[in-house]
Motif scaffolding. Structure first.
Motif, PDB file in Angstrom:
ATOM      1  N   GLN A 138       0.825  -1.202   0.000  1.00  0.00           N
ATOM      2  CA  GLN A 138       0.000   0.000   0.000  1.00  0.00           C
ATOM      3  C   GLN A 138       0.863   1.257   0.000  1.00  0.00           C
ATOM      4  OE1 GLN A 138      -3.410  -0.043   2.697  1.00  0.00           O
ATOM      5  NE2 GLN A 138      -3.407  -2.286   2.726  1.00  0.00           N
ATOM      6  N   SER A 139       2.072   1.116  -0.510  1.00  0.00           N
ATOM      7  CA  SER A 139       2.981   2.258  -0.558  1.00  0.00           C
ATOM      8  C   SER A 139       2.624   3.217  -1.685  1.00  0.00           C
ATOM      9  CB  SER A 139       4.424   1.775  -0.735  1.00  0.00           C
ATOM     10  OG  SER A 139       4.575   1.070  -1.958  1.00  0.00           O
ATOM     11  N   THR A 140       1.765   2.788  -2.604  1.00  0.00           N
ATOM     12  CA  THR A 140       1.328   3.644  -3.706  1.00  0.00           C
ATOM     13  C   THR A 140      -0.136   4.020  -3.511  1.00  0.00           C
ATOM     14  OG1 THR A 140       0.600   1.793  -5.082  1.00  0.00           O
ATOM     15  CG2 THR A 140       2.917   2.467  -5.272  1.00  0.00           C
ATOM     16  N   SER A 141      -0.561   5.089  -4.180  1.00  0.00           N
ATOM     17  CA  SER A 141      -1.964   5.492  -4.127  1.00  0.00           C
ATOM     18  C   SER A 141      -2.854   4.377  -4.657  1.00  0.00           C
ATOM     19  CB  SER A 141      -2.182   6.772  -4.939  1.00  0.00           C
ATOM     20  OG  SER A 141      -1.461   7.846  -4.393  1.00  0.00           O
ATOM     21  N   GLU A 142      -2.407   3.707  -5.718  1.00  0.00           N
ATOM     22  CA  GLU A 142      -3.202   2.642  -6.313  1.00  0.00           C
ATOM     23  C   GLU A 142      -3.437   1.514  -5.315  1.00  0.00           C
ATOM     24  OE1 GLU A 142      -3.095  -0.458 -10.126  1.00  0.00           O
ATOM     25  OE2 GLU A 142      -1.375   0.824  -9.683  1.00  0.00           O
ATOM     26  N   THR A 227     -11.960 -12.739   9.400  1.00  0.00           N
ATOM     27  CA  THR A 227     -10.736 -12.381   8.682  1.00  0.00           C
ATOM     28  C   THR A 227      -9.805 -13.587   8.601  1.00  0.00           C
ATOM     29  OG1 THR A 227      -9.665 -11.619  10.729  1.00  0.00           O
ATOM     30  CG2 THR A 227     -10.877  -9.986   9.434  1.00  0.00           C
ATOM     31  N   THR A 228      -8.980 -13.613   7.541  1.00  0.00           N
ATOM     32  CA  THR A 228      -8.035 -14.709   7.316  1.00  0.00           C
ATOM     33  C   THR A 228      -6.780 -14.167   6.647  1.00  0.00           C
ATOM     34  OG1 THR A 228      -9.127 -15.180   5.197  1.00  0.00           O
ATOM     35  CG2 THR A 228      -9.831 -16.485   7.104  1.00  0.00           C
ATOM     36  N   GLU A 229      -5.879 -15.065   6.302  1.00  0.00           N
ATOM     37  CA  GLU A 229      -4.672 -14.775   5.527  1.00  0.00           C
ATOM     38  C   GLU A 229      -3.744 -13.741   6.172  1.00  0.00           C
ATOM     39  OE1 GLU A 229      -3.447 -16.253   2.668  1.00  0.00           O
ATOM     40  OE2 GLU A 229      -5.051 -17.679   3.110  1.00  0.00           O
ATOM     41  N   PRO A 230      -3.110 -14.090   7.297  1.00  0.00           N
ATOM     42  CA  PRO A 230      -2.122 -13.166   7.881  1.00  0.00           C
ATOM     43  C   PRO A 230      -0.945 -12.943   6.936  1.00  0.00           C
ATOM     44  CG  PRO A 230      -2.051 -15.319   8.963  1.00  0.00           C
ATOM     45  CD  PRO A 230      -3.233 -15.341   8.059  1.00  0.00           C
ATOM     46  N   ASN A 231      -0.518 -11.696   6.863  1.00  0.00           N
ATOM     47  CA  ASN A 231       0.567 -11.336   5.954  1.00  0.00           C
ATOM     48  C   ASN A 231       1.165 -10.007   6.389  1.00  0.00           C
ATOM     49  OD1 ASN A 231       2.263 -11.462   3.687  1.00  0.00           O
ATOM     50  ND2 ASN A 231       0.589 -12.242   2.401  1.00  0.00           N
ATOM     51  N   ASP A 232       2.350  -9.710   5.879  1.00  0.00           N
ATOM     52  CA  ASP A 232       2.957  -8.404   6.100  1.00  0.00           C
ATOM     53  C   ASP A 232       2.417  -7.420   5.076  1.00  0.00           C
ATOM     54  OD1 ASP A 232       4.424  -9.640   8.066  1.00  0.00           O
ATOM     55  OD2 ASP A 232       6.336  -9.557   6.987  1.00  0.00           O
ATOM     56  N   ILE A 233       2.256  -6.157   5.478  1.00  0.00           N
ATOM     57  CA  ILE A 233       1.791  -5.098   4.579  1.00  0.00           C
ATOM     58  C   ILE A 233       2.822  -3.973   4.584  1.00  0.00           C
ATOM     59  CG2 ILE A 233       0.050  -3.319   4.178  1.00  0.00           C
ATOM     60  CD1 ILE A 233      -2.021  -5.170   5.363  1.00  0.00           C
ATOM     61  N   LEU A 234       3.238  -3.573   3.404  1.00  0.00           N
ATOM     62  CA  LEU A 234       4.124  -2.423   3.274  1.00  0.00           C
ATOM     63  C   LEU A 234       3.268  -1.164   3.304  1.00  0.00           C
ATOM     64  CD1 LEU A 234       6.848  -1.043   2.702  1.00  0.00           C
ATOM     65  CD2 LEU A 234       6.445  -1.450   0.253  1.00  0.00           C
ATOM     66  N   LEU A 235       3.397  -0.387   4.403  1.00  0.00           N
ATOM     67  CA  LEU A 235       2.652   0.861   4.494  1.00  0.00           C
ATOM     68  C   LEU A 235       3.215   1.898   3.537  1.00  0.00           C
ATOM     69  CD1 LEU A 235       2.410  -0.510   7.466  1.00  0.00           C
ATOM     70  CD2 LEU A 235       1.588   1.749   8.128  1.00  0.00           C
TER      71      LEU A 235
END
Length: 319
Positions: A138-142, A227-235
């Motif tokens: 999610q580092s981009t606007s898109e 909720t499911t699918e734990p994962n890392d998110i790039l802020l």
């Protein structure tokens, strides 16, 4: 013979008069006219990083709209019509429909239900539950906008009452839609302290660690579930000394105590991690904005958090 021809002429004159009378009656009857559905949008108390999806939808946001009869009769309907939007001079967002929708053409008043959501997904054919996934980058606007799950219904609620018009001048009945954010927003503000300089933070990457990234989403009423699918998110990346904050969207969930939460990776290779205290779980609610402030220098010293609706920030406390 002459008398017979006279009778023929009289009969033809009577038919002609009757035909004229019928035409006059038909022309005096009111005629039904097709009335288009016009849609505008606004967002319930929204505040997002870099003003994305702020007081209005971002121009790149894609919307899906369903219009069905309220009585459930399936002789009319528009399922999952793709829409974009444009801002008008008055500041109202007008939804541009890929297929122009119209109210049912009937000789009596009709009620319809209108439901909308964003971002648009072509596989959402029916009004039922689906799985929605936020972007892990999610580092981009898109990436951010594709993660901002919203649900909208008419501002005055369903059903929408359409009064059948016999006036050809009435071409459009406008329906304003009100959208709500369904997910949770997290913002991390970095606060470097000595001996770490602000400049040293530029270029850093910020991650959310092992949060659930999928959630069930019910198009009928806009509710979300497990909720499911734990994962890392790039802020995002820190690109300027004047902006040391990044944001991301995640499904509402409970993050257990002692869980990893944030990781900051500096350009020089140093990594700062923050785990929730062992006995402190974090409950993330839909439509809420959670702001964290991380102080760190030679080591991680303190993390504080404030929680509010998506319109502002309320009191702050230490985790």
């Amino acid at each position: 013979m002459k008398r017979f021809l006279t009778y023929i002429a009289l009969i033809l004159n009577l038919f002609a008069l009757q035909s004229c009378n019928n035409e006059e009656n038909l022309s005096s009857e009111p005629k039904l006219s097709n009335v288009a559905i016009g849609l505008t949008s606004e967002i319930v108390g929204s505040r997002a990083n870099n003003n994305l999806q702020g007081t209005s939808l971002d121009p790149s946001t894609e919307i899906g709209v369903y219009v069905l009869k309220s009585d459930g009769v399936m002789d009319y309907g528009y399922p999952n019509v793709y829409c974009t939007h444009e801002s008008t001079i008055s500041g109202t967002d007008s939804l541009v429909q890929s297929t122009q929708m119209y109210f049912p053409l009937a000789n009596h008043s009709v009620d319809v239900d209108i439901r909308a959501y964003a971002p648009f997904e072509s596989s959402y054919a029916r009004l039922q539950s689906y799985t929605f996934s936020v972007q892990t980058d999610q580092s981009t606007s898109e990436g951010y906008i594709k993660s901002d799950l919203m649900y909208g219904i008419p501002k005055n609620g369903n059903p929408v009452h359409h009064v059948i018009s016999h006036d050809p001048a009435q071409k459009v009945q406008n329906v304003p839609l009100l959208f709500n954010h369904l997910l949770s927003k997290l913002t991390l503000i970095l606060q470097p302290v000595a001996p770490l300089s602000t400049e040293a933070v530029v270029g850093a990457q910020v991650f959310l660690k092992e949060v659930d990234t999928q959630v069930s989403f019910n198009l009928v009423d806009g509710t979300i579930g497990e909720t499911t699918e734990p994962n890392d998110i790039l802020l995002g990346d820190i690109v300027s000394v004047t902006n040391l904050s990044v944001s991301a969207l995640v499904p509402p969930q409970i993050v257990a105590g002692n869980s990893k939460l944030f990781e900051v990776r500096l350009v020089n290779g140093d990594v700062y991690r923050y785990d929730l205290p062992e006995n402190t779980s974090l409950t993330l609610e839909g439509g809420k904005h959670y702001q964290f402030r991380m102080k760190f220098g030679a080591s991680l010293s303190e993390v504080t958090m404030s929680v509010a609706d998506w319109v502002g920030v309320a009191g702050e406390y230490t985790l």
